[in-house]
Scaffold this motif. Structure first.
Motif, PDB file in Angstrom:
ATOM      1  N   GLU A 169       0.672  -1.230  -0.002  1.00 20.34           N
ATOM      2  CA  GLU A 169       0.145  -0.106   0.127  1.00 20.34           C
ATOM      3  C   GLU A 169       0.736   1.230  -0.181  1.00 20.34           C
ATOM      4  OE1 GLU A 169      -4.174  -1.086   1.633  1.00 20.34           O
ATOM      5  OE2 GLU A 169      -2.784  -0.228   3.385  1.00 20.34           O
ATOM      6  N   ALA A 173      -0.891   6.690  -2.151  1.00 21.68           N
ATOM      7  CA  ALA A 173      -2.191   6.138  -2.749  1.00 21.68           C
ATOM      8  C   ALA A 173      -3.158   5.849  -1.792  1.00 21.68           C
ATOM      9  CB  ALA A 173      -1.663   5.228  -3.572  1.00 21.68           C
ATOM     10  N   THR A 179      -4.488   6.319  -7.545  1.00 18.40           N
ATOM     11  CA  THR A 179      -4.144   4.727  -7.647  1.00 18.40           C
ATOM     12  C   THR A 179      -2.753   4.563  -7.923  1.00 18.40           C
ATOM     13  OG1 THR A 179      -6.275   4.463  -8.320  1.00 18.40           O
ATOM     14  CG2 THR A 179      -5.000   2.462  -7.769  1.00 18.40           C
ATOM     15  N   SER A 215      -6.769   3.464  -3.027  1.00 14.25           N
ATOM     16  CA  SER A 215      -7.502   4.189  -3.852  1.00 14.25           C
ATOM     17  C   SER A 215      -8.200   2.966  -4.908  1.00 14.25           C
ATOM     18  CB  SER A 215      -6.946   5.232  -4.425  1.00 14.25           C
ATOM     19  OG  SER A 215      -6.737   6.303  -3.567  1.00 14.25           O
ATOM     20  N   VAL A 216      -8.270   1.713  -4.521  1.00 18.87           N
ATOM     21  CA  VAL A 216      -8.859   0.755  -5.318  1.00 18.87           C
ATOM     22  C   VAL A 216     -10.529   0.930  -5.260  1.00 18.87           C
ATOM     23  CG1 VAL A 216      -9.496  -1.754  -5.452  1.00 18.87           C
ATOM     24  CG2 VAL A 216      -7.101  -0.965  -4.845  1.00 18.87           C
ATOM     25  N   ASN A 220     -11.276   0.447 -11.165  1.00 18.30           N
ATOM     26  CA  ASN A 220      -9.712   0.393 -11.584  1.00 18.30           C
ATOM     27  C   ASN A 220      -9.174  -1.102 -11.026  1.00 18.30           C
ATOM     28  OD1 ASN A 220      -9.195   0.439  -8.451  1.00 18.30           O
ATOM     29  ND2 ASN A 220      -8.529   2.689  -8.832  1.00 18.30           N
TER      30      ASN A 220
END
Ligand code: PGA
Length: 253
Positions: A169, A173, A179, A215-216, A220
């Protein structure tokens, strides 16, 4: 080597008990057919038991967001022992999240103790690593992550690595909407796997799942999952709502 993907939702410090229950009640029917991946949710401590009861017999597994590094119950005000998590139905625990490193001063040494304590109670640690923006800008992202891996997994065997899940991670992000590109993430995942290979041998490193987090979202996830070393995602913001988390779980559709 085929590795079963994991989609994990990290609820962080969100949701009162009623909201937590409502979320899993909504989530369960949306993911009953998702056999292609393991699904994990990590509610705050106050909701875990309620959520566990609601999830009994379902295909959704439970994680805590933290665990004590102590392996015995004792006088440690405010701490939660791994046996207590196991007792209420947790199978996983997030360890070393960057928010804990950043805001609560968790060190690699403490994280290593927590990983070992989790394993002792048969919990699977979801061990988070990742560089800051300054680290990346100054070209030391890989060195920082390698160091976190080396220290966090210090004195562990290849056998115990098989029970650990790594989450890459990048701090820049997380919660930023920015992302990592699939290529950036893949490069780091491959690097992590290579580092694990050197430490634990090829078989263990090819088997361990490495999740991407930061930021999934439903838009995306598919392109991230196409990368060969990305074995799933640790999802924060987009896991709070059942419908959006379910879309991430069904990234393959
Ligand atoms: P985010 O958080 O998906 O909201 O960026 C990820 C995490 O912190 O695990």
């Amino acid at each position: 080597m085929s590795r079963k993907p994991i989609i994990a939702g990290n609820w962080k410090m969100y949701k009162l008990t009623g909201e937590a229950l409502a979320t899993v009640i909504a989530l369960k029917p949306l993911v009953t057919n998702a056999n292609h991946c393991e699904i994990v949710v990590a509610p705050p401590f106050t909701s875990i038991k309620l959520v566990a009861d609601k999830l009994e017999g379902s295909n959704i597994l439970l994680a805590a967001q933290n665990v004590s590094g102590e392996t015995k119950q004792g006088a440690h005000t405010g701490e939660i022992c791994g046996d207590m998590l196991y007792d209420i139905g947790c199978t996983h625990v997030i360890v070393g999240h960057s928010e804990r490193r950043q805001y609560y001063g968790e060190t690699d040494g403490q994280i290593n103790r927590k990983i070992r304590a989790a394993l002792r109670f048969t919990l699977r640690p979801i061990f988070c690593v990742g560089e800051t923006l300054a680290d990346r800008d100054e070209s030391r992202a890989e060195a920082v992550v390698r160091d976190q891996i080396d220290q966090g997994l210090s004195e562990l065997t290849a056998e115990s690595l098989l029970r650990i899940i790594i989450a890459y991670e990048p701090v820049w992000a997380i919660g930023t909407g920015r992302t990592a590109t699939p290529e950036t993430a893949q490069t780091m995942h491959a690097f992590i796997r290579q580092s694990l290979g050197r430490k634990f041998g090829a078989q263990a490193s090819e088997t361990v799942r490495i999740l991407y987090g930061g930021s999934v979202n439903p838009g995306n996830i598919a392109e991230l999952m196409r990368e060969s070393d990305i074995d799933g995602a640790l999802v924060g913001g987009a896991s709070l709502e059942a419908a959006s988390f379910a879309r991430i779980v069904h990234y393959d559709r």
